[in-house]
Every structure is written in structure tokens, then in C-alpha cells.
Motif scaffolding. Sequence first.
Motif, mmCIF file in Angstrom:
data_model
loop_
_atom_site.group_PDB
_atom_site.id
_atom_site.type_symbol
_atom_site.label_atom_id
_atom_site.label_comp_id
_atom_site.label_asym_id
_atom_site.label_seq_id
_atom_site.Cartn_x
_atom_site.Cartn_y
_atom_site.Cartn_z
ATOM 1 N N GLY A 94 48.485 -1.761 49.711
ATOM 2 C CA GLY A 94 47.908 -2.670 48.732
ATOM 3 C C GLY A 94 46.583 -3.235 49.201
ATOM 4 N N TYR A 95 46.503 -3.558 50.489
ATOM 5 C CA TYR A 95 45.268 -4.080 51.076
ATOM 6 C C TYR A 95 44.142 -3.057 50.991
ATOM 7 N N LEU A 96 44.441 -1.823 51.369
ATOM 8 C CA LEU A 96 43.414 -0.783 51.339
ATOM 9 C C LEU A 96 42.922 -0.535 49.918
ATOM 10 N N TYR A 97 43.826 -0.537 48.963
ATOM 11 C CA TYR A 97 43.452 -0.251 47.580
ATOM 12 C C TYR A 97 42.529 -1.323 47.013
ATOM 13 N N ARG A 98 42.767 -2.569 47.395
ATOM 14 C CA ARG A 98 41.973 -3.665 46.832
ATOM 15 C C ARG A 98 40.750 -4.013 47.670
ATOM 16 N N ASN A 99 40.596 -3.378 48.824
ATOM 17 C CA ASN A 99 39.484 -3.687 49.722
ATOM 18 C C ASN A 99 38.303 -2.762 49.405
ATOM 19 N N PRO A 100 37.154 -3.305 49.027
ATOM 20 C CA PRO A 100 36.006 -2.456 48.686
ATOM 21 C C PRO A 100 35.469 -1.650 49.865
ATOM 22 N N GLN A 101 35.906 -2.001 51.086
ATOM 23 C CA GLN A 101 35.464 -1.251 52.259
ATOM 24 C C GLN A 101 36.242 0.053 52.440
ATOM 25 N N TRP A 102 37.271 0.261 51.599
ATOM 26 C CA TRP A 102 38.069 1.482 51.673
ATOM 27 C C TRP A 102 38.130 2.134 50.304
ATOM 28 N N ALA A 103 38.114 3.450 50.272
ATOM 29 C CA ALA A 103 38.135 4.193 49.007
ATOM 30 C C ALA A 103 39.338 5.131 48.980
ATOM 31 N N LEU A 104 40.071 5.087 47.880
ATOM 32 C CA LEU A 104 41.168 6.021 47.662
ATOM 33 C C LEU A 104 40.584 7.359 47.246
ATOM 34 N N VAL A 105 40.884 8.423 48.016
ATOM 35 C CA VAL A 105 40.305 9.729 47.716
ATOM 36 C C VAL A 105 41.353 10.783 47.378
ATOM 37 N N TYR A 106 42.626 10.477 47.637
ATOM 38 C CA TYR A 106 43.677 11.453 47.325
ATOM 39 C C TYR A 106 45.003 10.731 47.150
ATOM 40 N N LEU A 107 45.786 11.186 46.166
ATOM 41 C CA LEU A 107 47.160 10.713 46.050
ATOM 42 C C LEU A 107 47.997 11.755 45.329
ATOM 43 N N ASP A 108 49.235 11.854 45.724
ATOM 44 C CA ASP A 108 50.262 12.576 44.985
ATOM 45 C C ASP A 108 51.590 11.938 45.363
ATOM 46 N N GLU A 109 52.693 12.581 45.000
ATOM 47 C CA GLU A 109 53.992 11.982 45.286
ATOM 48 C C GLU A 109 54.352 12.049 46.762
ATOM 49 N N SER A 110 53.537 12.702 47.588
ATOM 50 C CA SER A 110 53.856 12.854 49.003
ATOM 51 C C SER A 110 53.017 11.969 49.922
ATOM 52 N N ALA A 111 51.781 11.726 49.564
ATOM 53 C CA ALA A 111 50.910 10.989 50.484
ATOM 54 C C ALA A 111 49.697 10.424 49.761
ATOM 55 N N VAL A 112 49.055 9.463 50.433
ATOM 56 C CA VAL A 112 47.779 8.919 49.959
ATOM 57 C C VAL A 112 46.785 8.980 51.112
ATOM 58 N N ILE A 113 45.511 9.126 50.764
ATOM 59 C CA ILE A 113 44.451 9.150 51.768
ATOM 60 C C ILE A 113 43.358 8.175 51.341
ATOM 61 N N PHE A 114 42.974 7.309 52.269
ATOM 62 C CA PHE A 114 41.855 6.394 52.078
ATOM 63 C C PHE A 114 40.783 6.722 53.109
ATOM 64 N N LEU A 115 39.529 6.541 52.717
ATOM 65 C CA LEU A 115 38.410 6.679 53.643
ATOM 66 C C LEU A 115 37.645 5.374 53.718
ATOM 67 N N LYS A 116 37.258 5.008 54.927
ATOM 68 C CA LYS A 116 36.466 3.799 55.121
ATOM 69 C C LYS A 116 35.039 4.051 54.660
ATOM 70 N N ASP A 117 34.431 3.044 54.047
ATOM 71 C CA ASP A 117 33.075 3.167 53.525
ATOM 72 C C ASP A 117 32.082 3.112 54.684
ATOM 73 N N THR A 118 31.875 4.258 55.305
ATOM 74 C CA THR A 118 30.931 4.391 56.414
ATOM 75 C C THR A 118 29.906 5.457 56.052
ATOM 76 N N PRO A 119 28.767 5.471 56.743
ATOM 77 C CA PRO A 119 27.765 6.500 56.438
ATOM 78 C C PRO A 119 28.310 7.923 56.535
ATOM 79 N N GLU A 120 29.169 8.200 57.510
ATOM 80 C CA GLU A 120 29.683 9.567 57.662
ATOM 81 C C GLU A 120 30.646 9.953 56.549
#
Length: 210
Positions: free
Chosen positions: A85-111
Motif C-alpha cells: 500500500g505504501y509503495l502504491y501511494r508513494n510518488p517515488q515508486w511506480a507500479l510497472v507490473y501486476l498479475d495474480e502472482s506478483a507485483v513489481i515496483f520501480l523506484k523513480d531514479t534516473p536509471e
Amino acid sequence: FILNNDLPGRLFNDFNSGAYLIGRTFPARHVFIDGRTEFYGPEFFKEYMDALRKDISAFERIVSKYQITGVFVSTALNAAPDLLGYLYRNPQWALVYLDESAVIFLKDTPENQGAIQKFKLVLTGYSVPPVDLMKLRLRSAYPAPYIKRASLFDLFHEDGLVAAECAQALRIMPNCAQAFYLLAKVHLRQAAFEQALENYAPACYLLQAT
């Protein structure tokens, strides 16, 4: 998704997904943790558990200490509700993948900018896949993918998506207690108490019956 897209940086993953990631991505990627607790030691495991379940500040300390720029968490047990919940609502993190098995967030960094621009998910455009009841015919089935996604959307407080996933789950299994329970939570957040009770009642009855 990870194999097809060379995500930069280091991933924080949950205990349950460690062996899977080793099997699928090693040696290209290293895991944060897996089932070899004797290898990591008690202090590291406590550090991990604090980040996963205790408080967000413990997670932020891990991010800083280990230069974490991505998060991979399996949705099998909803092991990290506060963290997700924290990652989803934090603008410093972006949700880039989800399905019924897993979720992936990426930190908002230059790379990560290229991957975020390409894969960032905006759930207002997400469509719940309809179930094909003809494929099920009269076979009894548990709507696991729909319940797992509904549980994830519940952590995000995306009430419309929770309701839509539960509606499909109940088409498959009209006596699915977890679907009624998740719908009740949605109505409680919306202060629709009568509708919440209407869903809590069958959820409780069905759980007692089992």
C-alpha cells in the motif's frame, strides 16, 4: 517480464519468491533473500522481516543500505500489505507490473526512467478480464486469480477494481466467502454500512460452514 525487460538496479524480493527468481533469472540477477535462512543469518532475516511487516522506516533503511531500486513481491500470501500500500501511494515508486502472482515496483531514479515511462501502470485504465464460464462448464473451480488480484487492489484501496474482480469470482463460485469479505471491506470504506453487512453475513456463514 523481468527476463524480457532488462530492469536496472537491485530488487528487493519477498522470501517466498526468492527460489523462483534464482531459478528464472540467475546469474543475470541476484536475489535479496530466499529460503536459505542459515546462509543469510538471523540478523539479516530480522532486518528483512521488519521491512516486510513491521514499519516502513525499516524498509526505507534497507533501500538506502542496499541501494534498492526495485521491489518484487509475490501476491500468494499478501505477505506485505502495509508495504505494498505504501509503495502504491508513494510518488517515488511506480507500479510497472501486476498479475495474480506478483507485483513489481520501480523506484523513480534516473536509471529507471526509461522502464517507468514504458511500463508504468495506471489502474484507471485497467480492465478486469471476464471469465469464460463455457470453459468451466459444470466443473467446480476456485476463482484464485480473481481473488488474488482483488486482494491486491484492496491493499491499494482501488475499490472499483476490487468489486469488479469479486463480481467475476462470484460468477465462477457463487459461494466464495473471500469475495463477499472483500466486497464488505469496500462498502465499509465507503461508509455503505448496510451493503457491508449484506456481504459480511454470507462471508461469515460460509466460513463457519467450512
